[in-house]
Design a protein around this motif. Sequence first.
Motif, short mmCIF file in Angstrom:
data_model
loop_
_atom_site.label_atom_id
_atom_site.label_comp_id
_atom_site.label_asym_id
_atom_site.label_seq_id
_atom_site.Cartn_x
_atom_site.Cartn_y
_atom_site.Cartn_z
N GLN A 113 -18.22 -72.31 -45.21
CA GLN A 113 -17.56 -73.44 -44.74
C GLN A 113 -16.51 -73.84 -45.69
N GLU A 167 -22.58 -72.84 -47.20
CA GLU A 167 -21.68 -73.99 -47.74
C GLU A 167 -20.50 -73.18 -48.35
N GLU A 177 -26.14 -74.23 -41.52
CA GLU A 177 -25.76 -75.21 -42.45
C GLU A 177 -25.61 -74.79 -44.15
N GLU A 178 -26.84 -73.91 -44.38
CA GLU A 178 -26.77 -73.56 -45.76
C GLU A 178 -25.62 -72.83 -46.08
#
Lengths: 216, 216
Positions: free
Chosen positions: A192, A189, A186-187
């Motif tokens: 992503q 970013e 998730e971290e």
Amino acid sequence: MKIYDWPTGPYPARVRIAVAEKNLRSRVRFETVNLFKGEHKKPDFLAKNYSGTLPVLELADGTFIAECTAITEYLDALDGAPTLTGKTPREKGMIHMMSKRAELEMLDAISVYFHHATPGLGPDVEIYQNAEWGFRQRDKAMNGMRYFNAVLKRHPFVAGEVFSMADITVIGGLIFAGLVKLPVPEECEALQAWYARMQERPSVKNRVTMSDPIEA
Amino acid sequence: MKIYDWPTGPYPARVRIAVAEKNLRSRVRFETVNLFKGEHKKPDFLAKNYSGTLPVLELADGTFIAECTAITEYLDALDGAPTLTGKTPREKGMIHMMSKRAELEMLDAISVYFHHATPGLGPDVEIYQNAEWGFRQRDKAMNGMRYFNAVLKRHPFVAGEVFSMADITVIGGLIFAGLVKLPVPEECEALQAWYARMQERPSVKNRVTMSDPIEA
């Protein structure tokens, strides 16, 4: 030209994206080699590529070129105007380094995880597995994602200011991660956000269907 | 330019040979990174090369280029007259394929054998070993030698009619094989004859001593 591949495969994706980026679609025919039947490990195919991997490019004169980087070098040089592998010495060096690093630290590591620590292509194809090594490589790939996240915080593309073969290799890694359900942390970013941008590119978005017959 | 390496290392050899083949010796300084002390796995070096491997090229502007293929691409492009990585699309494709194949099927396989199934760089550096995987890779490398023997029966150099980066990668493999005492199979006569020829090249013969100070 003819390309032997498997339409949804992560390594085939690298060459399909390169074909589209270079506007070479109309000059290529695709032939499917069934990975799940292990066709890529049979003598007929091993004669085309000793390493038994997809994709393989066949030239009009019968020459076979295997390995994504080699095929990309070939395709990118065809029009005398390289856009994927670099023009200056420094660009060439950086792109080849980052593409190789994406193989080592992510794509190839995920491939080893898939073939050694999951059922992979099934018991008939995966005749030797080393699960401990596979899990090690999975952990390496997760760290690789964090590394490329840090890279993409610093500049918009993997090897710097422009799209290149190095981006394609990381895309291959994330395609493989998706197939084996390894989520991007998730971290991560920046990684992503970059991947979301990459998936907007027609070469990436349409890669699986690009081999459907177009002159039917 | 500065090259971080270890004078007798098989991967460093690849770049030292490329430097000599391109007549760039006078433009390069060498700095030793002590493999047996694990200096290549320490934060200071990892900041130069995330993968923690030698060699690494540092440009005058502070850019670091790791990975032998990437460094060779850089060096070969400097004078605008590539002699190691190919001129035509077909040459580029063939050279990159054969060089990558030499990594996969021989050089990298021997490296895994060394680090996982032998004492490698010693217990302080080899903090994880997977001996079963290491022995597997040794067997793969022996088959790789047989493959390259077959290739060299067909043409005088690894990627065809001229010396290239692909030859350098196979040389790296046989240097590593020598260090870990993996003998080239006796029946591999073409490979042995080619290697004898390669060892006559000044770039190969003088690779270890080339970093001794020449302007002392």
